[in-house]
Design a protein around this motif. Structure first.
Motif, mmCIF file in Angstrom:
data_model
loop_
_atom_site.group_PDB
_atom_site.id
_atom_site.type_symbol
_atom_site.label_atom_id
_atom_site.label_comp_id
_atom_site.label_asym_id
_atom_site.label_seq_id
_atom_site.Cartn_x
_atom_site.Cartn_y
_atom_site.Cartn_z
ATOM 1 N N GLU A 1 0.849 -1.187 0.000
ATOM 2 C CA GLU A 1 0.000 0.000 0.000
ATOM 3 C C GLU A 1 0.883 1.236 0.000
ATOM 4 O OE1 GLU A 1 -3.242 0.109 2.811
ATOM 5 O OE2 GLU A 1 -3.261 -2.084 2.881
ATOM 6 N N PHE A 2 0.461 2.241 -0.759
ATOM 7 C CA PHE A 2 1.215 3.479 -0.878
ATOM 8 C C PHE A 2 0.351 4.658 -0.476
ATOM 9 C CE2 PHE A 2 2.979 0.620 -4.064
ATOM 10 C CZ PHE A 2 4.337 0.726 -3.821
ATOM 11 N N GLU A 3 0.972 5.666 0.127
ATOM 12 C CA GLU A 3 0.297 6.927 0.399
ATOM 13 C C GLU A 3 1.305 8.042 0.123
ATOM 14 O OE1 GLU A 3 -2.864 7.691 3.386
ATOM 15 O OE2 GLU A 3 -1.201 8.728 4.369
ATOM 16 N N ASP B 1 6.831 14.795 -1.869
ATOM 17 C CA ASP B 1 7.903 13.910 -2.348
ATOM 18 C C ASP B 1 8.058 12.678 -1.466
ATOM 19 O OD1 ASP B 1 8.485 15.659 -4.380
ATOM 20 O OD2 ASP B 1 10.158 16.609 -3.347
ATOM 21 N N GLU B 2 7.322 12.636 -0.342
ATOM 22 C CA GLU B 2 7.449 11.516 0.562
ATOM 23 C C GLU B 2 6.396 10.462 0.240
ATOM 24 O OE1 GLU B 2 8.584 11.720 4.982
ATOM 25 O OE2 GLU B 2 6.416 11.408 4.973
ATOM 26 N N LEU B 3 6.810 9.218 0.340
ATOM 27 C CA LEU B 3 5.934 8.095 0.050
ATOM 28 C C LEU B 3 5.880 7.208 1.287
ATOM 29 C CD1 LEU B 3 4.417 6.873 -2.399
ATOM 30 C CD2 LEU B 3 6.486 5.604 -2.912
ATOM 31 N N GLY B 4 4.669 6.953 1.795
ATOM 32 C CA GLY B 4 4.487 5.982 2.866
ATOM 33 C C GLY B 4 4.230 4.636 2.221
ATOM 34 N N VAL B 5 5.027 3.626 2.578
ATOM 35 C CA VAL B 5 4.916 2.302 1.974
ATOM 36 C C VAL B 5 4.616 1.286 3.077
ATOM 37 C CG1 VAL B 5 6.095 0.524 0.629
ATOM 38 C CG2 VAL B 5 6.606 2.930 0.209
ATOM 39 N N LEU B 6 3.431 0.639 2.984
ATOM 40 C CA LEU B 6 3.054 -0.396 3.939
ATOM 41 C C LEU B 6 3.321 -1.742 3.285
ATOM 42 C CD1 LEU B 6 1.749 -1.331 6.604
ATOM 43 C CD2 LEU B 6 -0.466 -1.150 5.456
ATOM 44 N N LEU B 7 4.276 -2.485 3.844
ATOM 45 C CA LEU B 7 4.683 -3.779 3.308
ATOM 46 C C LEU B 7 4.874 -4.737 4.468
ATOM 47 C CD1 LEU B 7 5.708 -5.582 0.957
ATOM 48 C CD2 LEU B 7 7.964 -4.624 1.354
ATOM 49 N N ARG B 8 4.138 -5.857 4.431
ATOM 50 C CA ARG B 8 4.226 -6.876 5.481
ATOM 51 C C ARG B 8 4.012 -6.284 6.875
ATOM 52 N NH1 ARG B 8 9.097 -10.827 3.403
ATOM 53 N NH2 ARG B 8 7.892 -11.717 1.699
ATOM 54 N N GLN C 1 4.553 -3.337 8.016
ATOM 55 C CA GLN C 1 5.483 -2.299 8.459
ATOM 56 C C GLN C 1 5.435 -1.117 7.499
ATOM 57 O OE1 GLN C 1 9.467 -3.647 9.165
ATOM 58 N NE2 GLN C 1 10.229 -1.602 9.553
ATOM 59 N N VAL C 2 5.368 0.094 8.072
ATOM 60 C CA VAL C 2 5.343 1.304 7.265
ATOM 61 C C VAL C 2 6.745 1.872 7.165
ATOM 62 C CG1 VAL C 2 4.473 3.661 7.084
ATOM 63 C CG2 VAL C 2 2.986 1.867 7.941
ATOM 64 N N ASN C 3 7.143 2.203 5.960
ATOM 65 C CA ASN C 3 8.418 2.875 5.723
ATOM 66 C C ASN C 3 8.135 4.195 5.041
ATOM 67 O OD1 ASN C 3 10.570 0.877 6.469
ATOM 68 N ND2 ASN C 3 9.361 -0.355 5.068
ATOM 69 N N LEU D 1 7.509 19.199 17.447
ATOM 70 C CA LEU D 1 6.377 20.012 17.886
ATOM 71 C C LEU D 1 5.181 19.150 18.292
ATOM 72 C CD1 LEU D 1 6.462 22.667 15.008
ATOM 73 C CD2 LEU D 1 7.408 22.904 17.307
ATOM 74 N N VAL D 2 4.829 18.188 17.431
ATOM 75 C CA VAL D 2 3.637 17.360 17.615
ATOM 76 C C VAL D 2 3.955 15.953 17.096
ATOM 77 C CG1 VAL D 2 1.218 17.057 16.923
ATOM 78 C CG2 VAL D 2 2.114 19.342 17.238
ATOM 79 N N VAL D 3 3.377 14.943 17.753
ATOM 80 C CA VAL D 3 3.505 13.566 17.274
ATOM 81 C C VAL D 3 2.125 13.112 16.789
ATOM 82 C CG1 VAL D 3 4.101 11.178 17.852
ATOM 83 C CG2 VAL D 3 5.378 13.079 18.889
ATOM 84 N N VAL D 4 2.070 12.707 15.517
ATOM 85 C CA VAL D 4 0.825 12.243 14.915
ATOM 86 C C VAL D 4 0.990 10.772 14.539
ATOM 87 C CG1 VAL D 4 -0.766 12.513 12.966
ATOM 88 C CG2 VAL D 4 0.273 14.532 14.002
ATOM 89 N N GLU D 5 0.016 9.951 14.936
ATOM 90 C CA GLU D 5 0.033 8.539 14.565
ATOM 91 C C GLU D 5 -0.805 8.361 13.307
ATOM 92 O OE1 GLU D 5 -2.327 5.098 16.403
ATOM 93 O OE2 GLU D 5 -0.401 5.041 17.454
ATOM 94 N N ALA D 6 -0.196 7.776 12.280
ATOM 95 C CA ALA D 6 -0.888 7.508 11.021
ATOM 96 C C ALA D 6 -0.346 6.202 10.460
ATOM 97 C CB ALA D 6 -0.658 8.653 10.040
ATOM 98 N N MET D 7 -1.213 5.405 9.908
ATOM 99 C CA MET D 7 -0.827 4.114 9.319
ATOM 100 C C MET D 7 -0.021 3.275 10.322
ATOM 101 S SD MET D 7 0.094 5.338 5.429
ATOM 102 C CE MET D 7 0.676 3.726 4.935
ATOM 103 N N LYS D 8 -0.445 3.297 11.600
ATOM 104 C CA LYS D 8 0.184 2.526 12.679
ATOM 105 C C LYS D 8 1.628 2.934 12.933
ATOM 106 C CE LYS D 8 -2.817 -1.333 11.679
ATOM 107 N NZ LYS D 8 -2.935 -2.617 11.078
ATOM 108 N N MET D 9 1.969 4.170 12.598
ATOM 109 C CA MET D 9 3.329 4.657 12.814
ATOM 110 C C MET D 9 3.262 6.067 13.388
ATOM 111 S SD MET D 9 6.320 4.754 10.043
ATOM 112 C CE MET D 9 7.443 6.128 10.039
ATOM 113 N N GLU D 10 4.113 6.353 14.373
ATOM 114 C CA GLU D 10 4.154 7.680 14.957
ATOM 115 C C GLU D 10 5.120 8.561 14.178
ATOM 116 O OE1 GLU D 10 4.863 7.532 19.158
ATOM 117 O OE2 GLU D 10 2.888 6.691 19.549
#
Length: 169
Positions: free
Chosen positions: A59-61, A65-72, A74-76, A128-137
């Motif tokens: 899964e990609f988001e 220029d940043e890409l969140g990649v959910l694989l197995r 884990q988000v990278n 400044l702030v910590v936001v949790e998204a796609m199971k990652m802080e």
């Protein structure tokens, strides 16, 4: 097409060459390693991929220029830029951010921690702030040294993509 990618914590960008072969097949070269990839786009930004005979659902988001990649599970977070974008970044690197800077949510999520309060003096790069998204802080950092003049974020609240979080002046 050539891209340059850098994961969080990596010092050097890695070249990635993407060559379409037709029929949803690609040859992808990452650094010195080449992969044969068969990719089928599914719903909501998900790809079903066969990489050298191994099956993956990815899964990609995108966020700029940043890409969140959910694989197995884990988000990278991967910074992706083509050669033109790298040259533009290098040209802009000498400039500093001035004036009011609004820090916004990079994607939908939940505010899990607010690290500053109105009136705090902050340094460039300070959390400044910590936001949790796609199971990652994700710790969102100050784009400049300055003073927190407005604070929109509240711990425990849900935020949409580009929601106002903090103003630094």
């Amino acid at each position: 097409m050539r891209y340059f990618t850098k994961q969080q914590g990596q010092k050097e960008a890695v070249p990635v060459d993407l060559e379409p072969l037709g029929n949803d097949q690609f040859k992808i070269t990452v650094g010195a390693t080449t992969y044969q990839v068969d990719a089928l786009a599914l719903e909501h930004g998900t790809l079903s991929m066969l990489v050298d005979g191994q099956s993956y659902n990815v899964e990609f988001e995108e966020n700029g220029d940043e890409l969140g990649v959910l694989l197995r599970g884990q988000v990278n977070r991967i910074d992706v830029a083509d050669e033109r974008r790298l040259r533009l970044r290098a040209a802009n690197a000498a400039f500093s951010v001035e004036g009011k800077q609004l820090v916004t949510a990079p994607m939908p999520g939940k505010v899990v921690k607010v690290l500053v309060k109105v009136g705090d003096e902050v340094k460039e790069g300070q959390g400044l702030v910590v936001v949790e998204a796609m199971k990652m802080e994700n710790e969102l950092k100050s784009p400049k040294a300055g003073k927190v003049t407005e604070l929109f974020a509240k711990e425990g609240t849900a935020v949409e993509n580009n929601a106002k979080l903090v103003m630094v002046e």
